[in-house]
Design a protein around this motif. Structure first.
Motif, PDB file in Angstrom:
ATOM      1  N   GLU A   1       0.847  -1.195   0.000  1.00  0.00           N
ATOM      2  CA  GLU A   1       0.000   0.000   0.000  1.00  0.00           C
ATOM      3  C   GLU A   1       0.881   1.243   0.000  1.00  0.00           C
ATOM      4  O   GLU A   1       0.977   1.965   0.971  1.00  0.00           O
ATOM      5  N   TRP A   2       1.559   1.472  -1.125  1.00  0.00           N
ATOM      6  CA  TRP A   2       2.460   2.603  -1.220  1.00  0.00           C
ATOM      7  C   TRP A   2       1.709   3.916  -1.358  1.00  0.00           C
ATOM      8  O   TRP A   2       2.304   4.963  -1.229  1.00  0.00           O
ATOM      9  N   VAL A   3       0.404   3.874  -1.581  1.00  0.00           N
ATOM     10  CA  VAL A   3      -0.429   5.073  -1.574  1.00  0.00           C
ATOM     11  C   VAL A   3      -1.208   5.061  -0.260  1.00  0.00           C
ATOM     12  O   VAL A   3      -1.984   4.147  -0.014  1.00  0.00           O
ATOM     13  N   PRO A   4      -0.970   6.051   0.608  1.00  0.00           N
ATOM     14  CA  PRO A   4      -1.724   6.083   1.868  1.00  0.00           C
ATOM     15  C   PRO A   4      -3.230   6.134   1.619  1.00  0.00           C
ATOM     16  O   PRO A   4      -3.688   6.772   0.667  1.00  0.00           O
ATOM     17  N   ARG A   5      -3.988   5.462   2.473  1.00  0.00           N
ATOM     18  CA  ARG A   5      -5.449   5.384   2.319  1.00  0.00           C
ATOM     19  C   ARG A   5      -6.128   6.592   2.953  1.00  0.00           C
ATOM     20  O   ARG A   5      -6.925   6.464   3.884  1.00  0.00           O
ATOM     21  N   ASN A   6      -5.798   7.773   2.448  1.00  0.00           N
ATOM     22  CA  ASN A   6      -6.465   8.998   2.885  1.00  0.00           C
ATOM     23  C   ASN A   6      -6.458   9.980   1.719  1.00  0.00           C
ATOM     24  O   ASN A   6      -5.781   9.759   0.708  1.00  0.00           O
ATOM     25  N   ALA A   7      -7.229  11.045   1.841  1.00  0.00           N
ATOM     26  CA  ALA A   7      -7.384  11.998   0.735  1.00  0.00           C
ATOM     27  C   ALA A   7      -6.041  12.597   0.321  1.00  0.00           C
ATOM     28  O   ALA A   7      -5.765  12.735  -0.878  1.00  0.00           O
TER      29      ALA A   7
ATOM     30  N   ALA B   1      -4.505  12.055  -3.397  1.00  0.00           N
ATOM     31  CA  ALA B   1      -4.268  13.232  -4.237  1.00  0.00           C
ATOM     32  C   ALA B   1      -2.802  13.331  -4.627  1.00  0.00           C
ATOM     33  O   ALA B   1      -2.475  13.694  -5.761  1.00  0.00           O
ATOM     34  N   GLY B   2      -1.909  12.982  -3.707  1.00  0.00           N
ATOM     35  CA  GLY B   2      -0.482  13.039  -3.997  1.00  0.00           C
ATOM     36  C   GLY B   2      -0.052  12.046  -5.065  1.00  0.00           C
ATOM     37  O   GLY B   2       0.942  12.260  -5.761  1.00  0.00           O
ATOM     38  N   ALA B   3      -0.781  10.954  -5.212  1.00  0.00           N
ATOM     39  CA  ALA B   3      -0.432   9.931  -6.200  1.00  0.00           C
ATOM     40  C   ALA B   3      -1.027  10.225  -7.574  1.00  0.00           C
ATOM     41  O   ALA B   3      -0.560   9.684  -8.573  1.00  0.00           O
ATOM     42  N   LEU B   4      -2.040  11.073  -7.610  1.00  0.00           N
ATOM     43  CA  LEU B   4      -2.681  11.417  -8.881  1.00  0.00           C
ATOM     44  C   LEU B   4      -2.043  12.668  -9.452  1.00  0.00           C
ATOM     45  O   LEU B   4      -1.436  13.454  -8.737  1.00  0.00           O
TER      46      LEU B   4
ATOM     47  N   ASP C   1      -2.447   3.717 -10.940  1.00  0.00           N
ATOM     48  CA  ASP C   1      -1.676   4.758 -11.633  1.00  0.00           C
ATOM     49  C   ASP C   1      -0.200   4.723 -11.250  1.00  0.00           C
ATOM     50  O   ASP C   1       0.651   5.074 -12.062  1.00  0.00           O
ATOM     51  N   THR C   2       0.103   4.359 -10.023  1.00  0.00           N
ATOM     52  CA  THR C   2       1.495   4.372  -9.557  1.00  0.00           C
ATOM     53  C   THR C   2       2.142   2.999  -9.597  1.00  0.00           C
ATOM     54  O   THR C   2       3.302   2.858  -9.226  1.00  0.00           O
ATOM     55  N   ASP C   3       1.425   1.997 -10.055  1.00  0.00           N
ATOM     56  CA  ASP C   3       1.949   0.633 -10.140  1.00  0.00           C
ATOM     57  C   ASP C   3       2.848   0.518 -11.367  1.00  0.00           C
ATOM     58  O   ASP C   3       2.426   0.840 -12.471  1.00  0.00           O
ATOM     59  N   PRO C   4       4.085   0.046 -11.182  1.00  0.00           N
ATOM     60  CA  PRO C   4       4.970  -0.110 -12.341  1.00  0.00           C
ATOM     61  C   PRO C   4       4.379  -1.023 -13.420  1.00  0.00           C
ATOM     62  O   PRO C   4       4.689  -0.883 -14.592  1.00  0.00           O
TER      63      PRO C   4
END
Length: 96
Positions: free
Chosen positions: A12-18, A22-25, A59-62
């Protein structure tokens, strides 16, 4: 022999919060996320966050482009939800 994880990093390299989502998009997708989240009723916000977290993870998955192409081509392997529920129950894991 042991199975190796698809992603050697934290799953879960993208934190589960807004903020994490948003930081990953990027660009327009980030704005679309914010528009949808801010326009959601309180009881809908959790669903919006869950959906967009999945989008941000992909989106951030290689391997994201490969997975997307396989899904669009109809070659992505799938598992029935009933099979997953059965396996979770057999493993003593929660099923919601």
């Amino acid at each position: 022999m042991t199975a190796q994880p698809i992603h050697p990093q934290d799953p879960e390299w993208v934190p589960r919060n807004a903020e994490g989502i948003a930081g990953a998009l990027t660009g327009e997708r980030r704005m679309e996320f914010y528009r949808e989240l801010l326009g959601a009723a309180p009881e809908e916000a959790e669903g919006v966050l869950r959906r967009w977290w999945c989008e941000a993870m992909l989106d951030t998955d290689p391997a994201g482009d490969r997975l997307t192409a396989a899904a669009l081509d109809g070659t992505l392997s799938t598992t029935a939800v009933a099979d997953i529920v059965r396996r979770r129950r057999e493993a003593g894991l929660p099923v919601e």
